[in-house]
Design a protein around this motif. Structure first.
Motif, PDB file in Angstrom:
ATOM      1  N   GLY A  18      40.325  -0.470  -7.557  1.00 42.79           N
ATOM      2  CA  GLY A  18      40.706  -1.181  -8.763  1.00 42.79           C
ATOM      3  C   GLY A  18      42.015  -0.683  -9.333  1.00 42.79           C
ATOM      4  N   VAL A  19      42.282   0.631  -9.249  1.00 43.97           N
ATOM      5  CA  VAL A  19      43.476   1.208  -9.843  1.00 43.97           C
ATOM      6  C   VAL A  19      44.697   1.003  -8.961  1.00 43.97           C
ATOM      7  CG1 VAL A  19      44.571   3.351 -10.537  1.00 43.97           C
ATOM      8  CG2 VAL A  19      42.206   2.921 -11.168  1.00 43.97           C
ATOM      9  N   SER A  20      44.554   1.233  -7.668  1.00 42.99           N
ATOM     10  CA  SER A  20      45.725   1.267  -6.797  1.00 42.99           C
ATOM     11  C   SER A  20      46.027  -0.044  -6.110  1.00 42.99           C
ATOM     12  CB  SER A  20      45.548   2.349  -5.721  1.00 42.99           C
ATOM     13  OG  SER A  20      44.460   1.999  -4.866  1.00 42.99           O
ATOM     14  N   ALA A  21      45.012  -0.883  -5.910  1.00 42.78           N
ATOM     15  CA  ALA A  21      45.240  -2.085  -5.109  1.00 42.78           C
ATOM     16  C   ALA A  21      44.857  -3.359  -5.837  1.00 42.78           C
ATOM     17  CB  ALA A  21      44.452  -1.983  -3.801  1.00 42.78           C
ATOM     18  N   GLY A  22      44.486  -3.272  -7.104  1.00 37.49           N
ATOM     19  CA  GLY A  22      44.050  -4.467  -7.820  1.00 37.49           C
ATOM     20  C   GLY A  22      42.669  -4.888  -7.377  1.00 37.49           C
ATOM     21  N   VAL A  23      42.286  -6.082  -7.756  1.00 35.16           N
ATOM     22  CA  VAL A  23      40.974  -6.608  -7.405  1.00 35.16           C
ATOM     23  C   VAL A  23      40.861  -6.779  -5.896  1.00 35.16           C
ATOM     24  CG1 VAL A  23      39.496  -8.636  -7.596  1.00 35.16           C
ATOM     25  CG2 VAL A  23      40.666  -7.753  -9.618  1.00 35.16           C
ATOM     26  N   VAL A  24      39.715  -6.358  -5.355  1.00 36.93           N
ATOM     27  CA  VAL A  24      39.466  -6.508  -3.919  1.00 36.93           C
ATOM     28  C   VAL A  24      38.632  -7.765  -3.698  1.00 36.93           C
ATOM     29  CG1 VAL A  24      38.441  -5.483  -1.859  1.00 36.93           C
ATOM     30  CG2 VAL A  24      39.565  -4.025  -3.565  1.00 36.93           C
ATOM     31  N   HIS A  25      39.112  -8.621  -2.829  1.00 34.07           N
ATOM     32  CA  HIS A  25      38.378  -9.842  -2.488  1.00 34.07           C
ATOM     33  C   HIS A  25      37.539  -9.597  -1.250  1.00 34.07           C
ATOM     34  CE1 HIS A  25      38.222 -13.909  -0.358  1.00 34.07           C
ATOM     35  NE2 HIS A  25      37.464 -14.061  -1.421  1.00 34.07           N
ATOM     36  N   TYR A  26      36.225  -9.749  -1.377  1.00 33.21           N
ATOM     37  CA  TYR A  26      35.307  -9.628  -0.248  1.00 33.21           C
ATOM     38  C   TYR A  26      34.876 -11.040   0.140  1.00 33.21           C
ATOM     39  CZ  TYR A  26      35.126  -4.744  -1.734  1.00 33.21           C
ATOM     40  OH  TYR A  26      35.460  -3.463  -2.097  1.00 33.21           O
ATOM     41  N   ALA A  27      35.299 -11.484   1.314  1.00 36.07           N
ATOM     42  CA  ALA A  27      35.063 -12.869   1.720  1.00 36.07           C
ATOM     43  C   ALA A  27      33.579 -13.176   1.798  1.00 36.07           C
ATOM     44  CB  ALA A  27      35.719 -13.130   3.069  1.00 36.07           C
ATOM     45  N   PRO A  28      33.184 -14.394   1.443  1.00 37.36           N
ATOM     46  CA  PRO A  28      31.770 -14.783   1.522  1.00 37.36           C
ATOM     47  C   PRO A  28      31.355 -15.039   2.959  1.00 37.36           C
ATOM     48  CG  PRO A  28      33.081 -16.673   0.888  1.00 37.36           C
ATOM     49  CD  PRO A  28      34.021 -15.496   0.925  1.00 37.36           C
ATOM     50  N   SER A  29      30.064 -15.181   3.175  1.00 40.29           N
ATOM     51  CA  SER A  29      29.570 -15.523   4.511  1.00 40.29           C
ATOM     52  C   SER A  29      29.951 -16.965   4.848  1.00 40.29           C
ATOM     53  CB  SER A  29      28.038 -15.380   4.558  1.00 40.29           C
ATOM     54  OG  SER A  29      27.655 -14.034   4.414  1.00 40.29           O
ATOM     55  N   SER A  30      30.053 -17.224   6.146  1.00 43.14           N
ATOM     56  CA  SER A  30      30.330 -18.579   6.609  1.00 43.14           C
ATOM     57  C   SER A  30      29.040 -19.390   6.607  1.00 43.14           C
ATOM     58  CB  SER A  30      30.925 -18.551   8.023  1.00 43.14           C
ATOM     59  OG  SER A  30      32.170 -17.869   8.026  1.00 43.14           O
ATOM     60  N   SER A  31      29.130 -20.622   6.137  1.00 43.05           N
ATOM     61  CA  SER A  31      27.967 -21.513   6.094  1.00 43.05           C
ATOM     62  C   SER A  31      28.482 -22.945   6.083  1.00 43.05           C
ATOM     63  CB  SER A  31      27.123 -21.243   4.840  1.00 43.05           C
ATOM     64  OG  SER A  31      27.839 -21.631   3.676  1.00 43.05           O
ATOM     65  N   ASN A  32      27.556 -23.891   6.080  1.00 39.83           N
ATOM     66  CA  ASN A  32      27.966 -25.287   5.973  1.00 39.83           C
ATOM     67  C   ASN A  32      28.633 -25.585   4.638  1.00 39.83           C
ATOM     68  OD1 ASN A  32      27.132 -26.092   8.528  1.00 39.83           O
ATOM     69  ND2 ASN A  32      25.106 -26.760   7.845  1.00 39.83           N
ATOM     70  N   ILE A  33      28.349 -24.750   3.622  1.00 43.67           N
ATOM     71  CA  ILE A  33      28.936 -24.970   2.305  1.00 43.67           C
ATOM     72  C   ILE A  33      30.451 -24.830   2.357  1.00 43.67           C
ATOM     73  CG2 ILE A  33      29.111 -24.062  -0.052  1.00 43.67           C
ATOM     74  CD1 ILE A  33      26.538 -25.558   0.387  1.00 43.67           C
ATOM     75  N   ASN A  34      30.961 -23.768   2.992  1.00 44.64           N
ATOM     76  CA  ASN A  34      32.408 -23.548   3.011  1.00 44.64           C
ATOM     77  C   ASN A  34      33.058 -23.936   4.339  1.00 44.64           C
ATOM     78  OD1 ASN A  34      31.399 -21.428   4.501  1.00 44.64           O
ATOM     79  ND2 ASN A  34      32.270 -19.802   3.224  1.00 44.64           N
ATOM     80  N   ASN A  35      32.381 -24.792   5.098  1.00 45.29           N
ATOM     81  CA  ASN A  35      32.915 -25.339   6.342  1.00 45.29           C
ATOM     82  C   ASN A  35      33.486 -26.721   6.040  1.00 45.29           C
ATOM     83  OD1 ASN A  35      33.209 -26.745   8.817  1.00 45.29           O
ATOM     84  ND2 ASN A  35      31.727 -25.399   9.814  1.00 45.29           N
ATOM     85  N   LEU A  36      34.823 -26.831   5.980  1.00 40.59           N
ATOM     86  CA  LEU A  36      35.441 -28.090   5.589  1.00 40.59           C
ATOM     87  C   LEU A  36      35.146 -29.206   6.579  1.00 40.59           C
ATOM     88  CD1 LEU A  36      37.183 -29.717   3.674  1.00 40.59           C
ATOM     89  CD2 LEU A  36      39.216 -28.833   4.843  1.00 40.59           C
ATOM     90  N   THR A  37      35.097 -28.878   7.860  1.00 37.85           N
ATOM     91  CA  THR A  37      34.794 -29.896   8.862  1.00 37.85           C
ATOM     92  C   THR A  37      33.420 -30.506   8.614  1.00 37.85           C
ATOM     93  OG1 THR A  37      36.178 -28.817  10.530  1.00 37.85           O
ATOM     94  CG2 THR A  37      34.501 -30.339  11.328  1.00 37.85           C
ATOM     95  N   PHE A  38      32.441 -29.653   8.309  1.00 36.42           N
ATOM     96  CA  PHE A  38      31.098 -30.167   8.031  1.00 36.42           C
ATOM     97  C   PHE A  38      31.087 -30.953   6.724  1.00 36.42           C
ATOM     98  CE2 PHE A  38      26.855 -29.935   6.176  1.00 36.42           C
ATOM     99  CZ  PHE A  38      26.087 -30.422   7.221  1.00 36.42           C
ATOM    100  N   ALA A  39      31.798 -30.462   5.709  1.00 36.64           N
ATOM    101  CA  ALA A  39      31.824 -31.163   4.429  1.00 36.64           C
ATOM    102  C   ALA A  39      32.370 -32.577   4.590  1.00 36.64           C
ATOM    103  CB  ALA A  39      32.666 -30.385   3.424  1.00 36.64           C
ATOM    104  N   LEU A  40      33.378 -32.731   5.435  1.00 29.50           N
ATOM    105  CA  LEU A  40      34.000 -34.039   5.640  1.00 29.50           C
ATOM    106  C   LEU A  40      33.212 -34.928   6.590  1.00 29.50           C
ATOM    107  CD1 LEU A  40      37.683 -32.832   5.915  1.00 29.50           C
ATOM    108  CD2 LEU A  40      36.867 -34.490   4.230  1.00 29.50           C
ATOM    109  N   ASN A  41      32.673 -34.341   7.644  1.00 29.85           N
ATOM    110  CA  ASN A  41      32.108 -35.147   8.729  1.00 29.85           C
ATOM    111  C   ASN A  41      30.629 -34.916   8.993  1.00 29.85           C
ATOM    112  OD1 ASN A  41      34.783 -36.175   9.387  1.00 29.85           O
ATOM    113  ND2 ASN A  41      35.192 -34.138  10.236  1.00 29.85           N
ATOM    114  N   GLY A  42      29.992 -34.050   8.221  1.00 31.47           N
ATOM    115  CA  GLY A  42      28.580 -33.771   8.438  1.00 31.47           C
ATOM    116  C   GLY A  42      27.709 -34.879   7.882  1.00 31.47           C
TER     117      GLY A  42
END
Length: 464
Positions: free
Chosen positions: A12-36
């Protein structure tokens, strides 16, 4: 100092906020969102079958109730609970009713109470009842797109009020004995808070009847709309800059890609609604407007929109389902997938996190006798909180979504621990904290500090 506290503190002090990526799922899969195919959950009923309880239900999200609640071992004694929830189901917002339709919404008997209370006089109870008299020539020009409606837009519906009552009753069955909450609301041990949007007070009226069934009049807390941390409404230009950066700015390629690839879907929707492709109302910068319009209908058993010029031309269920998938993808991208989403959530909802931390601290130090706090808010409140905590799988917080913070004291070691429940179960995050199930409160605070910093640091970050 534990290794986790040291790790988070340095990050937090030296590098700012750390982003920890979420798990992959159909929710954040753009191909599935568009064509599922299919919807990402239930969109047509407040009822979730018991055997499926816990799955995503946009109309009435799962919450804490006795059937699924897991009581910790006897070594842990519950000290304090704070809940934040989204309001329950409602009509669409007026901004999402731009196109004309051939049916109305009925809010007779469930309009917002708008009178004043007095400790010295008995006053009449006033209830708003929307009116659009035909003699007013402007009703058809600037009024809502639903003819004959008796609702202000938005308004919690009768069904949403029933869901609010059930929600409060379920929470009471779990927490009343554990926290020694009486039937009548006692402001010395419980606080209820709403935003300046009237729909949160509507929900609170039903919720409170379930939580404290012997109370007829309760004073609820509300902060000024100029600095409300719950909605949130405090000034934070940094949050706007970050979000613009990964949507319309130099880092917004992914966001723009999803809008471009959805052009054929937009064309079909616009043909029914009559919305212009280059509208100025925000219908084509995200799927928020179409999502809200259609999901509100389907949650209340109403038909999907049809063209008023050609009643045989209607939005198909397949296209509605695609809108729901894309809306879920958008929320995951905005609050979890975009690299700057964690930083955005931290400044957007940092003030609430600091208030939560102060509540927990005061209870642990014996400065507060509060045992229960309940906040009624919005999807724009719950979503950045989930982003700040970096939930492992992000969704668009549906109606009645709740996050519950439970503070426990170990009766042997006298140490304090926190459990965070999402949809009634311990929240799984992508951070080093993992699943927020009996996490040492010091580690939880260290994480909040690494994301938000102190009050002055948050103010400075917001104005930078």
């Amino acid at each position: 100092m534990s290794p986790l506290i040291l790790l988070l503190g340095i990050a937090g002090v030296s590098a700012g906020v750390v982003h920890y990526a979420p798990s992959s799922s159909n929710i954040n899969n753009l191909t599935f969102a568009l064509n599922g195919t299919g919807r990402p959950g239930i969109f047509n009923s407040s009822v979730t079958p018991d055997k499926e309880y816990g799955i995503y239900n946009w109309c009435n999200m799962p919450h804490v109730r006795t059937k699924e609640y897991k009581t910790p071992s006897r070594d842990f004694e519950l000290q304090f609970v704070e809940v934040i929830q989204r309001h329950h189901k409602r009509t669409p917002y007026s901004s999402n009713t731009f196109f004309k339709e051939n049916f109305g919404w009925n809010c007779v008997g469930s309009g917002p109470v708008a009178g004043l209370a007095s400790s010295e006089r008995v006053l009449s109870l006033l209830q708003w009842q929307a009116a659009a008299p035909p003699a007013n020539p402007f009703t058809t020009l600037v009024g809502p797109g639903f003819p004959g409606s008796t609702c202000q837009f938005p308004s919690i519906t009768t069904e949403g009020l029933v869901d609010s009552l059930t929600h409060g009753t379920d929470l009471r069955q779990v927490y009343a004995k554990r926290l020694n909450l009486h039937d009548k609301f006692d402001p010395s041990v419980a606080h209820i808070r709403v935003t300046n949007n009237v729909i949160t007070s509507q929900v609170a009226s039903g919720l409170l009847r379930g939580l404290f069934p012997a109370s007829n009049q309760v004073a609820v807390e509300v902060q000024s709309s100029s600095f409300d941390s719950l909605e949130p409404a405090y000034p934070c230009s940094r949050a706007n800059t970050l979000r613009n950066g990964f949507t319309t700015g130099n880092s917004g390629q992914v966001w723009q890609q999803h809008l471009t690839e959805a052009a054929p879907l937009y064309a079909r929707l616009d043909t029914v609604s009559g919305i212009a492709k280059d509208d100025s109302g925000g219908w084509h910068v995200s799927f928020d407007h179409y999502y809200d319009n259609m999901s509100a209908k389907q949650c209340h058993g109403k038909a999907l929109p049809c063209s008023v010029n050609d009643t045989s031309l209607c939005i198909s269920q397949a296209d509605a389902d695609t809108v729901y998938r894309l809306g879920s993808w958008e929320y995951s991208y905005l609050f979890r997938d975009a690299p700057d989403s964690a930083a955005y959530s931290a400044v957007r909802y940092g003030a609430f996190a600091l208030e939560l931390k102060s509540h927990l601290t005061d209870v642990m130090q014996g400065k507060s006798k509060l045992r229960y706090i309940h906040n009624v808010a919005h999807d724009g409140s719950v979503a950045p909180l989930l982003g700040l905590l970096q939930i492992d799988v992000m969704v668009w917080p549906g109606m009645g979504s709740e996050v519950v913070f439970e503070l426990y004291k170990n009766t042997r070691s006298k140490q304090f621990f926190i459990r965070v429940l999402w949809s009634g179960q311990p929240m799984k995050t992508s951070t080093p904290l993992g699943t927020l199930d009996m996490v040492k409160v010091e580690d939880f605070f260290a994480y909040i500090d690494s994301m938000v910093g102190s009050g002055p640091e948050l103010v400075n970050a917001c104005s930078s």
